[in-house]
Design an enzyme around this catalytic site. Structure first.
Site, PDB file in Angstrom:
ATOM      1  N   LYS A 123       2.858   3.371 -11.591  1.00 38.74           N
ATOM      2  CA  LYS A 123       2.502   2.603 -10.394  1.00 38.74           C
ATOM      3  C   LYS A 123       3.449   1.434 -10.160  1.00 38.74           C
ATOM      4  O   LYS A 123       3.950   1.241  -9.043  1.00 38.74           O
ATOM      5  CB  LYS A 123       1.063   2.110 -10.529  1.00 38.74           C
ATOM      6  CG  LYS A 123       0.656   1.031  -9.544  1.00 38.74           C
ATOM      7  CD  LYS A 123      -0.764   0.594  -9.771  1.00 38.74           C
ATOM      8  CE  LYS A 123      -0.938  -0.118 -11.087  1.00 38.74           C
ATOM      9  NZ  LYS A 123      -0.286  -1.447 -11.116  1.00 38.74           N
ATOM     10  N   THR A 124       3.688   0.622 -11.187  1.00 34.48           N
ATOM     11  CA  THR A 124       4.508  -0.578 -11.014  1.00 34.48           C
ATOM     12  C   THR A 124       5.926  -0.206 -10.604  1.00 34.48           C
ATOM     13  O   THR A 124       6.548  -0.876  -9.771  1.00 34.48           O
ATOM     14  CB  THR A 124       4.534  -1.398 -12.316  1.00 34.48           C
ATOM     15  OG1 THR A 124       3.195  -1.712 -12.694  1.00 34.48           O
ATOM     16  CG2 THR A 124       5.307  -2.692 -12.128  1.00 34.48           C
ATOM     17  N   ASP A 137      -1.092  -4.669  -4.678  1.00 36.08           N
ATOM     18  CA  ASP A 137      -1.231  -3.907  -5.922  1.00 36.08           C
ATOM     19  C   ASP A 137      -2.656  -4.069  -6.453  1.00 36.08           C
ATOM     20  O   ASP A 137      -3.339  -5.042  -6.139  1.00 36.08           O
ATOM     21  CB  ASP A 137      -0.220  -4.427  -6.945  1.00 36.08           C
ATOM     22  CG  ASP A 137      -0.104  -3.519  -8.154  1.00 36.08           C
ATOM     23  OD1 ASP A 137      -0.504  -2.342  -8.065  1.00 36.08           O
ATOM     24  OD2 ASP A 137       0.393  -3.985  -9.199  1.00 36.08           O
ATOM     25  N   GLU A 138      -3.114  -3.112  -7.264  1.00 32.09           N
ATOM     26  CA  GLU A 138      -4.474  -3.129  -7.834  1.00 32.09           C
ATOM     27  C   GLU A 138      -5.516  -3.324  -6.728  1.00 32.09           C
ATOM     28  O   GLU A 138      -6.450  -4.122  -6.853  1.00 32.09           O
ATOM     29  CB  GLU A 138      -4.599  -4.233  -8.893  1.00 32.09           C
ATOM     30  CG  GLU A 138      -3.621  -4.133 -10.047  1.00 32.09           C
ATOM     31  CD  GLU A 138      -3.906  -2.977 -10.996  1.00 32.09           C
ATOM     32  OE1 GLU A 138      -4.851  -2.206 -10.731  1.00 32.09           O
ATOM     33  OE2 GLU A 138      -3.179  -2.839 -11.991  1.00 32.09           O
ATOM     34  N   GLN A 194     -10.407   3.256 -11.631  1.00 32.30           N
ATOM     35  CA  GLN A 194     -10.202   2.133 -12.540  1.00 32.30           C
ATOM     36  C   GLN A 194     -10.750   0.832 -11.962  1.00 32.30           C
ATOM     37  O   GLN A 194     -10.311  -0.252 -12.345  1.00 32.30           O
ATOM     38  CB  GLN A 194      -8.708   1.992 -12.870  1.00 32.30           C
ATOM     39  CG  GLN A 194      -8.141   3.205 -13.590  1.00 32.30           C
ATOM     40  CD  GLN A 194      -6.706   3.005 -14.025  1.00 32.30           C
ATOM     41  OE1 GLN A 194      -6.411   2.223 -14.914  1.00 32.30           O
ATOM     42  NE2 GLN A 194      -5.796   3.729 -13.392  1.00 32.30           N
ATOM     43  N   ARG A 197      -6.003   4.661 -22.152  1.00 31.70           N
ATOM     44  CA  ARG A 197      -5.066   3.714 -22.777  1.00 31.70           C
ATOM     45  C   ARG A 197      -4.310   4.365 -23.933  1.00 31.70           C
ATOM     46  O   ARG A 197      -3.304   3.837 -24.388  1.00 31.70           O
ATOM     47  CB  ARG A 197      -5.815   2.502 -23.348  1.00 31.70           C
ATOM     48  CG  ARG A 197      -6.628   1.633 -22.392  1.00 31.70           C
ATOM     49  CD  ARG A 197      -5.873   1.179 -21.187  1.00 31.70           C
ATOM     50  NE  ARG A 197      -6.086   2.114 -20.085  1.00 31.70           N
ATOM     51  CZ  ARG A 197      -5.373   2.127 -18.966  1.00 31.70           C
ATOM     52  NH1 ARG A 197      -4.364   1.296 -18.820  1.00 31.70           N
ATOM     53  NH2 ARG A 197      -5.628   2.985 -18.010  1.00 31.70           N
TER      54      ARG A 197
END
Length: 725
Positions: free
Chosen positions: A40-41, A221-222, A252, A600
């Site tokens: 994503k980043t 973002d997020e 998430q 994770r």
């Protein structure tokens, strides 16, 4: 429209098809559904760099995220790609800067002050006193937290369902005086940074148009973590069909307790009808088996956008599943697993232990210490460093050592009993003059004449509690601890701050009681021995300077990844939390939290639960989490053969229909249909009983509709009148 990906373009060459499509997308609204571990980043920063390369000025781009760390990282990556300066900021910092120029429209100076939580609560304390509210009745933090929740939901007291009680009444009464006082002092609280800028955009259309013209490209973002106010800000800064790009994953969304609304990402396409949606479904982090397990769990949620993560990574090892006999066995088994990884050459900082709630760390910490495995608590304190635990241990230290003025000073006004700094200083001076320890001064009412009546009464109550706790300590550690907790009403004190940690503090206190009970059972050498045991556990030299196991709650794990993960406490009432039992939305968030935990892990994953767990000093029988049952059996492998035998025996007992003859002595008057009360779960009805002696068990159905199994010797069930359901 979407640009064709160019394999010779350095910004696109190492991206997969969907990543490249998101980076190259042109004008109009874009939603990027970024699955866990999907890069994503990289996509966000490459998109900004591509806009800059294609001629968009940096001053025309506004990128917003949720932490200063994430904002700094994004800006750094853009500059590394050769980009110009771009405003990458948190929502709050961006609005704070804009208000320096626009705040005068609401009557604020350009150099307005920003009040943090402590400043806010100090002001509210003054207002509560002015309004005649008792500080013993209502804490300023409770009022402040409720005000904050209303603001994050873009509501006022008359618009929100606050319920009844002293705190909602205080919020309603102080709402206007609080904001008038803030404005008079040229100040805003943290939530006002968003709310006031939103108000300006709504009330002054020419200002909104100016910012829309200034920032032609907006990225968030997020996005799944936005609250109502942040989403309303976005829609005014970049109204449909603007050049807005939101990146997030509804699977998430785990921060509803902070005001985050999953509906924002679910409703985005409705508010921006021409939206193009691109799903990033290629996972680069986890093995195929871990990914399959996580996808199987999250598929049970209804509030989500359809996407299916895939990976080219190898299948990897099955998830190790441990069904331990009790919490101690669970913790020891996890420590054994980690020791094995270490012995196999795995750096300990690539091993993480996750748990749903802070209180679960206590037994895990002890097991790691016993195994000589260094660890660090990420985003929090070790169990015995937490304020409520240190308070209660200070009471116990004073019982053992009456000369311990440091511990006595800590508890002198905890919980508050009318002893301010002036009164405390008087007592210390008296002690010095009389050659007495502070505890001795507290126990001498003839020395309290210079204090006010409230302080004298408080000292008398404290002296009485300490005397009774000292006597109880002759019996056991946990008996003394219970006298302290009940005699000082400490639990009420620790859970009345009005913040999200109230419930965590209650759980921590319950776990301390469990630790004391366990110590009494295993050692039985009294309070001095217990305090020595705690001191050894908390000694500073127990941790080395090298790599350490990373321990954290699942919330703290968001955004992190590790080669090896152990997820503990997967039991009904623990994970998912007991508080979500009757709340479908809450249960879905718990499942998203589980999904975050599972994803994770890069290489291996261990999931564990305990058959029995001590809660508030009493053993309770625990059922495996429903999330465990949602993981395909083909993805799981028992951690040990011992576990498999234990599980098989337990399952046989369940299938047997509870045919074992109950032991009358162990069960006393309890029988099916009897109505009982439990300190934690309230009233319920015994559904069935089984077992003999110390193995005697009962299943009780409580008023929340949940059935729970107890070991009767430790259950603490109180028999009420019979009632058949």
């Amino acid at each position: 429209m979407t640009h064709a990906a160019d394999p010779d373009d350095p910004l696109l060459a190492d991206l997969n098809r969907n990543q490249a499509a998101a980076v190259a997308f042109g004008a109009g609204p874009l939603m990027v559904l970024a699955g866990a571990g999907s890069g994503k980043t990289r996509v966000v920063t490459r998109r900004i760099a591509r806009l800059l390369r294609d001629g968009v000025r940096g001053s025309q781009i506004l990128a917003m995220t949720f932490t200063n760390k994430a904002a700094a990282e994004m800006a750094h990556r853009v500059q590394e790609l050769g980009g110009d300066f771009v405003r990458v900021a948190t929502f709050h910092s961006a609005c704070a800067r804009f208000l320096r120029s626009e705040g005068h429209l609401l009557g604020y100076p350009a150099d307005y002050s920003i009040y943090d939580v402590q400043d806010r609560d100090t002001l509210l304390k003054e207002l509560l006193e002015d309004a005649g509210f008792s500080s013993a009745q209502i804490k300023p933090s409770q009022v402040g937290q409720m005000i904050s929740r209303l603001k994050n939901a873009a509501l006022r007291p008359d618009e929100g369902l606050l319920g009844s009680g002293d705190v909602p009444r205080a919020v309603t009464r102080l709402w206007t005086p609080y904001h008038e006082r803030l404005q008079k002092q040229g100040a805003m609280d943290f939530d006002d940074l968003l709310g006031n800028f939103l108000r300006i955009l709504r009330e002054f259309p020419e200002v909104a148009e100016r910012y829309q013209a200034r920032f032609r490209w907006v990225l968030v973002d997020e996005f799944q973590d936005t609250n109502r106010v942040q989403y309303d800000l976005l829609k005014l800064l970049c109204p449909a069909p603007g050049n807005v790009c939101v990146v997030g994953d509804p699977d998430q969304s785990i921060y509803s307790f902070r005001g985050a609304e999953i509906r924002n990402i679910l409703d985005f396409e409705r508010d921006y009808p021409t939206t193009t949606t691109i799903a990033l479904e290629q996972n680069y982090r986890s093995t195929a088996t871990i990914l399959r397990a996580a996808e199987a769990v999250i598929a049970n949620n209804r509030q989500r956008k359809a996407k299916h993560l895939r990976t080219d990574n190898p299948a990897g090892e099955p998830l190790l599943q441990l069904r331990a006999g009790d919490a101690a066995e669970e913790a020891t088994s996890i420590a054994d697993r980690i020791a094995g990884l270490r012995d196999g050459g795995v750096p300990l900082d690539q091993v993480a232990v996750f748990y749903r709630a802070h209180w679960l760390s206590r037994g895990l910490e002890q097991a790691l210490k016993d195994a000589g495995l260094p660890y660090t608590i990420v985003g929090g304190l070790t169990f015995f460093e937490r304020r409520e635990i240190k308070d209660l241990l200070a009471f116990l230290r004073v019982l053992v050592n009456p000369l311990d003025d440091l511990s006595m000073g800590r508890i002198l006004n905890v919980p508050p009993r009318g002893l301010g700094k002036v009164a405390a200083d008087k007592l210390r001076t008296l002690g010095f003059e009389q050659g007495m320890a502070l505890r001795e001064v507290v126990a001498a009412p003839e020395l309290h004449g210079s204090l006010g009546p409230k302080a004298r009464k408080g000292l008398q109550q404290l002296a009485d509690v300490l005397a009774r706790a000292r006597d109880a300590a002759n019996s056991s550690v946990h008996a003394a601890l219970r006298v302290v907790i009940e005699g000082t009403d400490y639990l009420k004190h620790a859970t009345s701050f009005g913040d999200p940690e109230d419930s965590a503090r209650a759980e921590n206190i319950a776990e301390l009681v469990s630790d004391a009970v366990q110590y009494d059972t295993e050692h039985g050498d009294g309070l001095a021995g217990y305090l020595q045991h705690v001191a050894l556990l908390t000694s500073a030299d127990s941790q080395g300077e090298g790599p350490a196991v990373q321990m954290m709650t699942v919330h703290a794990a968001k955004g992190l990844e590790f080669d090896h993960v152990c997820l503990a406490g997967l039991e009904e009432g623990v994970f998912p939390s007991l508080r979500t039992a009757e709340d479908p939305n809450g249960l879905e968030e718990e499942r998203r939290l589980c999904y975050v935990a599972l994803t994770r892990a890069r290489r291996t994953l261990m999931v564990s639960s305990a058959r029995d767990r001590m809660v508030a000093g009493r053993y309770e029988s625990m059922r495996p989490s429903r999330f465990l049952k949602e993981i395909p059996a083909a993805c799981l492998q028992p951690f040990t053969q011992t576990w498999r035998r234990y599980q098989s025996d337990h399952e046989t007992e369940q299938v047997s229909g509870w045919s074992v003859t109950p032991d009358p002595e162990a069960l006393a008057e309890l029988r099916a249909g009897a109505k009982v009360r439990h300190d934690l779960y309230g009233e319920g009805v015994v559904r069935r009983i089984a077992g003999r002696g110390i193995q005697a068990r009962a299943v009780v159905r409580f008023s929340d509709g949940v059935e729970r199994e107890f070991v009767l010797e430790y259950a603490g069930l109180k028999l009420l009148e019979d009632l058949q359901w």
